[in-house]
Write a protein that holds these residues in place. Structure first.
Motif, mmCIF file in Angstrom:
data_model
loop_
_atom_site.group_PDB
_atom_site.id
_atom_site.type_symbol
_atom_site.label_atom_id
_atom_site.label_comp_id
_atom_site.label_asym_id
_atom_site.label_seq_id
_atom_site.Cartn_x
_atom_site.Cartn_y
_atom_site.Cartn_z
ATOM 1 N N GLU A 109 7.835 -5.753 -6.446
ATOM 2 C CA GLU A 109 7.677 -7.217 -6.070
ATOM 3 C C GLU A 109 7.354 -8.081 -7.237
ATOM 4 O OE1 GLU A 109 8.702 -8.513 -3.601
ATOM 5 O OE2 GLU A 109 7.463 -10.383 -3.833
ATOM 6 N N LEU A 110 6.762 -7.536 -8.126
ATOM 7 C CA LEU A 110 6.050 -8.242 -9.295
ATOM 8 C C LEU A 110 7.234 -8.408 -10.189
ATOM 9 C CD1 LEU A 110 4.166 -9.838 -11.298
ATOM 10 C CD2 LEU A 110 3.649 -7.569 -12.219
ATOM 11 N N LEU A 111 8.200 -7.413 -10.287
ATOM 12 C CA LEU A 111 9.452 -7.795 -11.064
ATOM 13 C C LEU A 111 10.305 -8.863 -10.566
ATOM 14 C CD1 LEU A 111 11.231 -6.630 -13.323
ATOM 15 C CD2 LEU A 111 12.294 -4.917 -12.044
ATOM 16 N N ASN A 112 10.478 -8.591 -9.212
ATOM 17 C CA ASN A 112 11.459 -9.460 -8.545
ATOM 18 C C ASN A 112 10.911 -10.823 -9.046
ATOM 19 O OD1 ASN A 112 13.145 -7.359 -7.812
ATOM 20 N ND2 ASN A 112 11.832 -7.035 -5.797
ATOM 21 N N GLN A 113 9.695 -10.998 -8.680
ATOM 22 C CA GLN A 113 9.150 -12.345 -8.749
ATOM 23 C C GLN A 113 9.291 -12.901 -10.289
ATOM 24 O OE1 GLN A 113 7.871 -14.535 -6.823
ATOM 25 N NE2 GLN A 113 6.148 -13.515 -5.454
ATOM 26 N N LEU A 114 9.235 -12.119 -11.202
ATOM 27 C CA LEU A 114 9.297 -12.545 -12.615
ATOM 28 C C LEU A 114 10.993 -12.842 -12.707
ATOM 29 C CD1 LEU A 114 7.438 -9.961 -14.649
ATOM 30 C CD2 LEU A 114 7.111 -12.579 -14.737
ATOM 31 N N LEU A 115 11.808 -12.054 -12.359
ATOM 32 C CA LEU A 115 13.254 -12.147 -12.598
ATOM 33 C C LEU A 115 13.850 -13.641 -11.671
ATOM 34 C CD1 LEU A 115 14.627 -8.583 -12.241
ATOM 35 C CD2 LEU A 115 14.339 -9.840 -14.251
ATOM 36 N N GLN A 116 12.900 -13.764 -10.729
ATOM 37 C CA GLN A 116 13.297 -14.926 -9.918
ATOM 38 C C GLN A 116 12.661 -16.333 -10.679
ATOM 39 O OE1 GLN A 116 11.788 -14.958 -6.200
ATOM 40 N NE2 GLN A 116 12.831 -13.445 -5.360
ATOM 41 N N HIS A 117 11.959 -16.426 -11.569
ATOM 42 C CA HIS A 117 11.338 -17.273 -12.296
ATOM 43 C C HIS A 117 11.707 -17.623 -13.639
ATOM 44 C CE1 HIS A 117 8.825 -17.056 -8.982
ATOM 45 N NE2 HIS A 117 8.570 -18.514 -9.154
ATOM 46 N N TYR A 118 12.863 -16.757 -14.056
ATOM 47 C CA TYR A 118 13.390 -17.181 -15.173
ATOM 48 C C TYR A 118 15.062 -17.442 -15.086
ATOM 49 C CZ TYR A 118 9.623 -15.875 -18.083
ATOM 50 O OH TYR A 118 8.356 -15.941 -18.798
ATOM 51 N N CYS A 119 15.864 -17.954 -15.688
ATOM 52 C CA CYS A 119 17.230 -18.182 -15.312
ATOM 53 C C CYS A 119 18.208 -18.204 -16.703
ATOM 54 C CB CYS A 119 17.575 -19.443 -14.719
ATOM 55 S SG CYS A 119 17.295 -20.749 -15.356
ATOM 56 N N LEU A 120 19.268 -17.868 -16.475
ATOM 57 C CA LEU A 120 20.108 -18.087 -17.367
ATOM 58 C C LEU A 120 21.091 -19.228 -17.034
ATOM 59 C CD1 LEU A 120 21.309 -16.539 -19.972
ATOM 60 C CD2 LEU A 120 22.435 -15.118 -19.070
ATOM 61 N N CYS A 121 21.405 -20.219 -17.769
ATOM 62 C CA CYS A 121 22.311 -21.129 -17.649
ATOM 63 C C CYS A 121 23.407 -21.437 -18.798
ATOM 64 C CB CYS A 121 21.385 -22.754 -17.527
ATOM 65 S SG CYS A 121 22.486 -23.818 -17.042
ATOM 66 N N TRP A 122 24.407 -21.536 -18.417
ATOM 67 C CA TRP A 122 25.428 -21.985 -19.415
ATOM 68 C C TRP A 122 26.439 -23.127 -19.139
ATOM 69 C CZ3 TRP A 122 25.138 -17.613 -16.302
ATOM 70 C CH2 TRP A 122 26.436 -17.416 -15.822
ATOM 71 N N ALA A 123 26.929 -23.988 -20.034
ATOM 72 C CA ALA A 123 27.490 -24.926 -19.721
ATOM 73 C C ALA A 123 28.718 -25.099 -20.910
ATOM 74 C CB ALA A 123 26.536 -26.188 -20.158
ATOM 75 N N TRP A 124 29.725 -25.843 -20.722
ATOM 76 C CA TRP A 124 30.906 -25.879 -21.367
ATOM 77 C C TRP A 124 31.582 -27.021 -21.579
ATOM 78 C CZ3 TRP A 124 30.588 -23.124 -17.012
ATOM 79 C CH2 TRP A 124 31.245 -23.424 -16.163
ATOM 80 N N LYS A 125 32.096 -27.251 -22.761
ATOM 81 C CA LYS A 125 33.049 -28.533 -23.119
ATOM 82 C C LYS A 125 34.065 -27.955 -23.496
ATOM 83 C CE LYS A 125 32.564 -32.329 -25.102
ATOM 84 N NZ LYS A 125 32.535 -33.467 -24.874
ATOM 85 N N ASP A 126 35.406 -28.293 -22.972
ATOM 86 C CA ASP A 126 36.531 -27.452 -23.385
ATOM 87 C C ASP A 126 37.919 -28.225 -23.171
ATOM 88 O OD1 ASP A 126 37.925 -25.060 -23.549
ATOM 89 O OD2 ASP A 126 37.942 -24.612 -21.396
ATOM 90 N N LYS A 127 37.790 -29.246 -24.137
ATOM 91 C CA LYS A 127 38.871 -30.025 -24.502
ATOM 92 C C LYS A 127 39.955 -29.225 -24.712
ATOM 93 C CE LYS A 127 40.437 -33.471 -27.875
ATOM 94 N NZ LYS A 127 41.053 -32.561 -28.797
ATOM 95 N N ASP A 128 40.233 -28.356 -25.398
ATOM 96 C CA ASP A 128 41.476 -27.465 -25.768
ATOM 97 C C ASP A 128 41.754 -26.397 -24.914
ATOM 98 O OD1 ASP A 128 41.926 -29.365 -27.709
ATOM 99 O OD2 ASP A 128 40.654 -28.391 -29.254
#
Ligand SMILES: C[S@@+](CC[C@H](N)C(=O)[O-])C[C@H]1O[C@@H](n2cnc3c(N)ncnc32)[C@H](O)[C@@H]1O
Length: 315
Positions: free
Chosen positions: A286-305
């Motif tokens: 449960e503690l691991l699940n809570q920890l994993l829920q409270h961090y995130c990976l976000c990725w954004a892009w700019k893709d002219k070409d």
């Protein structure tokens, strides 16, 4: 939180990484030359670091593969990250890797590289006949640079990058902020993101950090950190996955994806996950699940070409 306290967060992150490496969560033969062995860490922490390091690497690997390594990596607040050495061993070095951090941090990192042959020899090995220069708390070589700058000062960053001979603002470029933006005031992290979006037409920005900071568990995390005199100045965009994406889209990126680490964990290579889950007994999932829920990976892009989207659209 003062700059010195922020810099010391690197010691904690690198010690946690070294401990997890010693336990066998992932391979990194170089971290031992940058940080001493620290205290034992709980299995949940080690698993969290495994998800963090592997999650970022999965995204980065896709980008390197799609661009055939004809790209650049800029690691903001890199601390003692060993990415250059790991990619060299995997034969996946991009054209240039730049690590940025405060001078106090780059100074120590450069000193360790200078005096520890297992680190220096690898930088020399990809430098051909050109010398590796280590001075003024910076390292310069044809493919790898360690430079100091304050991430709150984008003109300093820009002028340092312009000072690198073969750095090319039109080349596909990945920015990494691994547990870094949360230490910047939101207007300053926005400025950095905006500068990246405006200066690079083909880029991906990978950000790992806290999320859901206003729920009960999040509030406990914040107050525990506060108790250790670690005030997270940049907590506002860490409200939820939408605020994480919005900070990129409203500052010039075309689009963004944000996933809780619990979800990222499920996307990681199954054989590896199976292996690490047998390394240490976890009596509190449960503690691991809570920890994993409270961090995130976000990725954004700019893709002219139209170069980068395909590389990062999905994990
Ligand atoms: C928690 S550590 C993470 C280090 C590394 N990214 C990792 O995950 O192992 C945060 C790092 O960001 C750096 N940092 C934070 N604010 C910064 C700023 N304004 N300018 C330069 N570096 C900064 C700190 O010095 C520290 O090395």
């Amino acid at each position: 939180m003062g700059d010195e306290a922020v810099q010391s967060t690197n010691d904690d992150a690198s010690q946690c990484k070294r401990f997890a490496v010693q336990k066998g969560y992932w391979k990194d033969p170089y971290i031992q030359y940058l940080v001493r062995s620290g205290d034992r860490r709980a299995p949940e922490i080690n698993r969290g670091y495994f998800a963090r390091v592997r999650g970022i690497k999965v995204l980065l690997d896709q980008f390197l593969e799609k661009t055939k390594c004809s790209c650049q990596v800029v690691n903001f607040g890199a601390g003692f990250d060993t990415l250059f050495w790991k990619l060299k061993d995997e034969n996946k070095l991009p054209d240039i890797i730049v690590d940025f951090d405060f001078r106090a941090v780059t100074s120590r990192k450069c000193q360790y590289v200078k005096v520890r042959p297992p680190l220096l020899d690898q930088v020399k090995a990809v430098s051909g006949s050109e010398a590796v220069q280590i001075e003024n708390a910076e390292l310069h070589s044809p493919k790898y640079h360690i430079m100091w700058a304050d991430l709150r000062n984008t003109s300093q960053i820009e002028s340092k990058l312009r000072g690198i001979d073969n750095f090319d603002f039109s080349k596909p470029t990945v920015f990494i902020t691994e547990c870094v933006l949360v230490y910047l005031q939101p207007d300053k992290s926005s400025e950095l993101i905006k500068w990246a979006a405006e200066s690079f037409a083909n880029s991906v920005f990978i950000n790992y950090e806290q999320v859901h900071m206003s729920d009960k568990f999040g509030q406990v995390m914040v107050s525990n950190l506060r108790g250790r005199r670690c005030e997270l100045e940049g907590i506002a965009p860490c409200q939820d996955l939408d605020t994480q994406k919005l900070r990129f889209v409203s500052n010039g990126f075309d689009d963004a994806v944000a996933l809780e680490m619990g979800e990222v964990y499920r996307y990681l290579p199954a054989d590896e996950v199976h292996r690490v889950e047998r390394l240490e007994f976890l009596d509190e999932t449960e503690l691991l699940n809570q920890l994993l829920q409270h961090y995130c990976l976000c990725w954004a892009w700019k893709d002219k070409d139209q170069i980068v989207t395909e590389a990062v659209i999905a994990l």
